[in-house]
Structures are given as C-alpha cells and as structure tokens.
Design a protein around this motif. Structure first.
Motif, PDB file in Angstrom:
ATOM      1  N   UNK A 169       0.827  -1.203   0.000  1.00  0.00           N
ATOM      2  CA  UNK A 169       0.000   0.000   0.000  1.00  0.00           C
ATOM      3  C   UNK A 169       0.868   1.262   0.000  1.00  0.00           C
ATOM      4  N   UNK A 170       2.015   1.178   0.698  1.00  0.00           N
ATOM      5  CA  UNK A 170       2.927   2.325   0.697  1.00  0.00           C
ATOM      6  C   UNK A 170       3.503   2.541  -0.697  1.00  0.00           C
ATOM      7  N   UNK A 171       3.857   1.419  -1.362  1.00  0.00           N
ATOM      8  CA  UNK A 171       4.368   1.530  -2.741  1.00  0.00           C
ATOM      9  C   UNK A 171       3.303   2.124  -3.651  1.00  0.00           C
ATOM     10  N   UNK A 177       4.542   5.590  -4.736  1.00  0.00           N
ATOM     11  CA  UNK A 177       5.200   5.346  -6.017  1.00  0.00           C
ATOM     12  C   UNK A 177       6.581   4.739  -5.926  1.00  0.00           C
ATOM     13  N   UNK A 178       7.157   4.632  -4.713  1.00  0.00           N
ATOM     14  CA  UNK A 178       8.470   4.002  -4.544  1.00  0.00           C
ATOM     15  C   UNK A 178       8.275   2.507  -4.270  1.00  0.00           C
ATOM     16  N   UNK A 216      13.109  12.802   3.944  1.00  0.00           N
ATOM     17  CA  UNK A 216      13.357  14.163   3.501  1.00  0.00           C
ATOM     18  C   UNK A 216      12.947  14.383   2.052  1.00  0.00           C
ATOM     19  N   UNK A 217      12.733  13.304   1.300  1.00  0.00           N
ATOM     20  CA  UNK A 217      12.338  13.431  -0.106  1.00  0.00           C
ATOM     21  C   UNK A 217      10.830  13.418  -0.289  1.00  0.00           C
ATOM     22  N   UNK A 218      10.137  12.548   0.457  1.00  0.00           N
ATOM     23  CA  UNK A 218       8.706  12.459   0.154  1.00  0.00           C
ATOM     24  C   UNK A 218       7.826  13.226   1.148  1.00  0.00           C
ATOM     25  N   UNK A 219       8.425  13.890   2.147  1.00  0.00           N
ATOM     26  CA  UNK A 219       7.661  14.836   2.961  1.00  0.00           C
ATOM     27  C   UNK A 219       7.951  16.239   2.429  1.00  0.00           C
ATOM     28  N   UNK A 220       6.905  17.010   2.197  1.00  0.00           N
ATOM     29  CA  UNK A 220       7.039  18.368   1.622  1.00  0.00           C
ATOM     30  C   UNK A 220       7.986  19.197   2.480  1.00  0.00           C
ATOM     31  N   UNK A 271       5.191  14.166  -1.028  1.00  0.00           N
ATOM     32  CA  UNK A 271       5.497  14.268  -2.454  1.00  0.00           C
ATOM     33  C   UNK A 271       5.714  12.859  -2.997  1.00  0.00           C
ATOM     34  N   UNK A 272       4.884  12.452  -3.923  1.00  0.00           N
ATOM     35  CA  UNK A 272       5.038  11.151  -4.568  1.00  0.00           C
ATOM     36  C   UNK A 272       6.296  11.131  -5.434  1.00  0.00           C
TER      37      UNK A 272
END
Length: 619
Positions: free
Chosen positions: A61-63, A67-68, A81-85, A114-115
C-alpha cells in the motif's frame, strides 16, 4: 491502538508488535515488527522506521501510495526528507521530537507528501513509537492513507467561511441576526464599532437592548418581521442606544434568511446622525433661502429645463408687474424679451455657466427697462435642470451714465481744444523769438533765442501729442522722443558732419508733468551734443535709451564725441545748460549723473508718477 477513520466510520486499529528480537539484542537491521499482519482490503499503508528514520519495512500500500518500490524505499537513506514536503518537514520532526520528549507512545498528524512522480498529496499519519528498556526509541511504526480530497474540500470550506466572515465584518454598518424570539445570535464587527458592545456581551441577549428607552415598539417590530417573512423587506428609521448610553438616530433594513438551518431575521442598521444633521441644516438653509428669495429687492425667476417659469419672487413682480400665477408654466423669454433680442435671450437661458449681460426687457405695461441679467444654471450630476434669472433694474443708472458720457465728451473736446490752443500759443511765442533773432546783430543773442525756441518747441510738441491722443493725461514717450529728436537733428545739423541718432525707447506712457521735463532734458543734451561733441569730425553717433527695469525708469543719453571738459568741473556745474538739466532732474525726482565714457554720458533714474486716471484705468 489507533483511532482511525475506516470507510467513513470511526474505528480502533490494534496492532501487536513482536519485540523478542529487541530483548535478545538482535541487530536493528532485522524487521522489528511482525510483517504478517493481514487484513483483507486493509486501506492503510504500513511503514517501519529505525531510530535514524531509515525505512526497514515498506508495504504494498505504501508503494501504491507514494510510487516508490520497497527496494527503493529501503535502499534510499533518509527517504523521509524526499517524500515529505519541505515546508512540512520541520513540523513533522517537531511533532515526533515533542512526543519522544514526553515519552508518548503514539503521535498523529496530517501533512503534505510528495510522490515519486512529483505530485503533492495530503496524508494522515498514525505513528507508534517503540522504546527499549533504556527508554530510547528504537523504531517507529506508521500507518498512513491519502486524505487529499478531504483536506482540499476542508480547505475550500475554510476559505469560503473566511471569505464570508471577512465580508461580514468588512461592512461598516451593524449587522445582526435574530431568532424567532428576537434574541441576537450573531453580530459583525460593525455592530461592535457602532454600539460599543463586544460580541460576547450581546450575543444571546434580546435586541431591545440596542433600542433607545421608550423607543422600542414590540408590536411594530413584529409587523416588520411579518412583512419580511412574507417577502416584503423594508427600510425603517428608529433610535439606537450605545453601550455608553448615547442615543442616536438609525436606519435599519430587515430581511429573512437561514442560519445553520434555522430561520432568522437579518437586520442591517446604520447610524444616520450625520444625515439627520445634514437634513436639518438643509432645512435651515432652505428656510433662509426662501426668506432671501422672497425678500430680495432684485427680481429673481426660476426656470425649469424647458425655460418655463417655476416661480418668481416679490422683487420680480414689482419690477415687471407680473404676478407669479400669471407667468407659471410660460416661457419667460416670450413674455418679457423684445422681439429683436430673442436669440441673445436664448443663449442666456441655455448656458451651463454663470453669465452676465446688459439687456432690455419689457414690463407688463409696455415700458422698456434696462436691466443687468445674471443667468445662474442649476446643475445636478453635471446636468442643467433649471436656471435662475436675476434681474437688476439699471434704467436710472443708464440714463445717468448717458448724461455723464455726454458731459465727459464735452470736457474731452474742451481739453483737446485747450491743448491745441496752448500749442498754438507756444508756436506764436516761437515765432516772436524768431522775429526777435532777425532784429539783432549779436550772434550770442541769436544763439540764446534759438535755444529758447527749441525748448518751447519741445513743450509744444507734448501738447500736440496730447491733442491728437485719445488719452489727454499721458504721452507715448517712444513716439514723442522719435519726433523730437528728428526735429532737433534737422535744426542742429551743421556743415559736413553727419550725426546719427539711435533710439532704444521702451513703450512707456508718461503723464504730462514728467513728459515735458523729459522732452526738455532731451532737447538740452541733444542740442549740446550737436553743438560741441563733434567738432572737426565728419560723423558721430548719439544714443538715446529709455529702459524700464523693475519699477523704475532709466533715461540714458550718450554720444561718442569729445566728451565733457575735465579741467573745469566747477564751470560746468555753474553753466546755464547744466543748471537747467539739474532743475529738470529735480522736477522728475530723478537720480542724475554725468561722466565721460568714450564721449559724454548723462543718466537719469526715476519712477513713473501714478495719476488718478491711471489708477482708475481698467488696465
């Protein structure tokens, strides 16, 4: 255990963690929690983090949500740090640090993520904090799901509510809502400003607290409310009372509406104190105007846009002999304007600016009056809606003016004749001096007689200029000097010496009391230059300049001759010519100087005398 929203209903999710590995001191790299949790169609994404916030478990579900892939998520250090705005990263860290500091077991939050494809989504997070025996966080277990639609809808609703609230409070009039019993349930900031109450002081109270004592009429308000509920909102006037007890006039509009599903009365109330004062002042001005209009001794008529009479005052009735009821509704121009003056009268009646004219008008008895007419348009919103005609009878004044004009003409003719006779008498004296010069053999006497002739000619020329002028009080010095210098040049030219006279004279009008001394000065100095300045010379130049800087006049006469003798100043000052020049300068109240400067230079500085005629002149 976590409280969550599952399929639109509140639910509690209970998760058990296998911590045997932690107790036995197994490596943090191993999965610290059971990965065998299996719920059919489980809607939340599961993520496990180690103490450094690196991912150690990443569910399908996380994927799907971010999208990762699991491999990318686990192998990428500090994916947080990449997928949190970036704008929410500090908020997330602060919330987790605060929970750890307090020893909390869980922390929930909503933030932007951020996806992998760059799309920004809102996620709701349920985080469980796992501690070891020493109280240190060894892992975080997170459940999350996409709430973008809900947050966007909530954000739009909040913005809409803020816009409504801003609009509600931006209106300066007092706005308040009443329930069916007349109790105030909501107010805007305009009411707080107008009445002085804070919102908490007035919400829940009956609206009669806003009315002035003795002015609250419950039956009237019930009727107003009834009309509003029947679709007939109305505007009414009343009296309000402020918190400090001040009573003031108000105007209020009552309408119906709904507030959280309940029918309410919406009241918009406005302080009309300024308007009432203006209305009262206007009434007073109208009363004063009415008194002025009717008591004025001059005739005043008010015409509408069709140039028809609306009303006339008593002065008009006395001036023209017509009563108001005889003229009302008629075109005034057709009644009192002579037949040949209709075109001019129409121009006055159609003006959009104040105009003045001297015209003739006809009384009811046929008498022709001379009147001054002031046409004063009445302009409303840039449109002329009427015009005042103000009539001043000047019949007697016109007759007096005509008499004065005739008398003045006679005096002007008499004055012209006087100037003419003075000029002729001076010519006779000049002739006598001429005869006298023929009867003497003395060259010295002949020179003296000739000098006297020239001086008398200078005075005679002034009277000739005045005789030919329309203005008998002042002489045009430019023309006077030009003609006088020509006469002197013709008279004094000697032998083969060619002397040019250059004039640079500003246009100045001088009274006769100054024109004659100026003419005599010019005659004296010019004659002297012709006699003595150019001996043994074939040519010479004499310059005559009259300038008018600031409020003074400067007369300068100079030649390029041999100059004044510099070895006998005492003799020069005592000579007849210099004595005459000084006397004339004194008559002008002039500062007088003379010097040698490539020839003789004479300079006079004086002010023009103001005559009674020049004071009264329209120029």
């Amino acid at each position: 255990a976590h409280l969550i929203n599952y399929k639109g209903r509140p639910a509690k999710l209970v998760i058990a963690h296998n911590i045997s590995g932690i107790v036995e001191g197994k490596s943090g790299k191993d999965k610290l929690l059971s990965s065998q949790l299996s719920l059919n169609n489980f809607p939340l994404a599961e993520i496990e983090w180690d103490s450094s916030l690196n991912i150690i478990r990443w569910s399908e579900k996380a994927e799907e949500l971010f999208g990762y892939s699991e491999e990318e998520a686990v192998s990428t250090p500090r994916l947080l740090e990449k997928f949190i705005h970036e704008e929410d990263l500090h908020f997330v860290r602060d919330r987790i640090r605060e929970a750890i500091k307090k020893g909390g077991q869980d922390v929930s939050m909503i933030n932007r993520n951020i996806r992998k494809d760059g799309k920004v989504i809102y996620c709701e997070w349920y985080n469980s904090l796992l501690y070891n025996a020493k109280g240190e966080v060894v892992a975080i277990y997170s459940l999350t799901h996409d709430v973008t639609d809900r947050e966007m809808a909530l954000d739009n609703a909040k913005r809409g509510m803020r816009s409504y609230q801003d609009l509600f409070n931006s209106i300066s009039d007092a706005i308040y809502m009443l329930d069916k019993d007349g109790v105030i349930i909501e107010v805007n900031e305009g009411l707080e400003s107008m009445f002085g109450y804070r919102r908490r002081e007035i919400v829940g109270k009956h609206n009669k607290m806003l009315a002035a004592p003795g002015k609250y009429d419950e039956e009237r308000l019930k009727e107003i409310a009834k009309l509003a509920r029947n679709g007939k909102p109305g505007k009414y006037e009343g009296w309000g009372r402020k918190k400090n007890g001040e009573i003031f006039p108000t105007e209020f509009l009552v309408n119906t509406g709904t507030y959280f599903g309940e029918e309410v009365l919406i009241v918009i109330e406005r302080d009309i104190s300024d308007r009432k004062e203006s209305e009262e002042a206007l009434k007073q001005r109208e009363g004063l105007f009415s008194k002025l209009f009717n008591s004025s001794p001059i005739g005043i008529a008010l015409l509408n846009e069709f140039r028809e009479v609306e009303m006339v005052n008593d002065g008009f009735e006395q001036l023209f002999g017509y009563r108001e009821d005889e003229l009302k509704g008629l075109e005034l121009d057709k009644v009192i304007v002579p037949e040949k003056r209709h075109e001019e009268a129409q121009k006055l009646s159609e003006t959009d600016q104040v105009k003045e004219a001297t015209e003739k008008r006809i009384r009811k008895d046929g008498t022709i009056l001379d009147v001054i007419i002031y046409a004063v348009p009445v302009v409303v919103e840039k449109s002329v809606v009427g015009i005042y005609g103000i009539y001043v009878d000047i019949t007697d004044r016109k007759a007096a003016e005509e008499q004065v004009r005739k008398s003045l003409k006679e005096k002007e003719m008499l004055l012209a004749e006087i100037h003419h006779r003075v000029k002729n008498n001076l010519a006779v004296i000049t002739g006598l001096l001429e005869l006298q010069s023929f009867s003497t053999e003395s060259e010295s006497a002949k020179r003296l007689l000739k000098d006297s002739q020239m001086r008398i000619n200078s005075i005679a020329l002034v009277h000739e200029k005045l005789y030919k002028s329309e203005d008998f009080s002042e002489v045009d010095i430019n023309q006077y000097f030009k003609e006088l210098s020509e006469v002197i040049q013709k008279t004094m030219s000697q032998g083969d010496t060619k002397v040019d006279v250059e004039l640079n004279i500003e246009s100045v009008q001088l009274p006769i009391t100054q024109a004659i001394p100026c003419g005599l000065l010019l005659n004296e100095i010019l004659s002297n230059s012709f006699k003595h300045a150019f001996e043994d010379r074939k040519e010479g130049i004499i310059k005559i300049c009259l300038s008018n800087p600031a409020d003074k006049l400067i007369l300068k006469i100079q030649d390029d001759g041999i100059g004044l003798p510099d070895n006998s100043d005492i003799d020069i000052n005592k000579s007849m010519g210099m004595t005459l020049i000084k006397t004339l300068a004194k008559q002008l109240d002039a500062k007088f100087s003379f010097r040698n400067e490539c020839g003789a230079v004479f300079e006079f500085e004086f002010q023009k005398k103001v005559t009674e005629e020049s004071i009264n002149s329209p120029d």
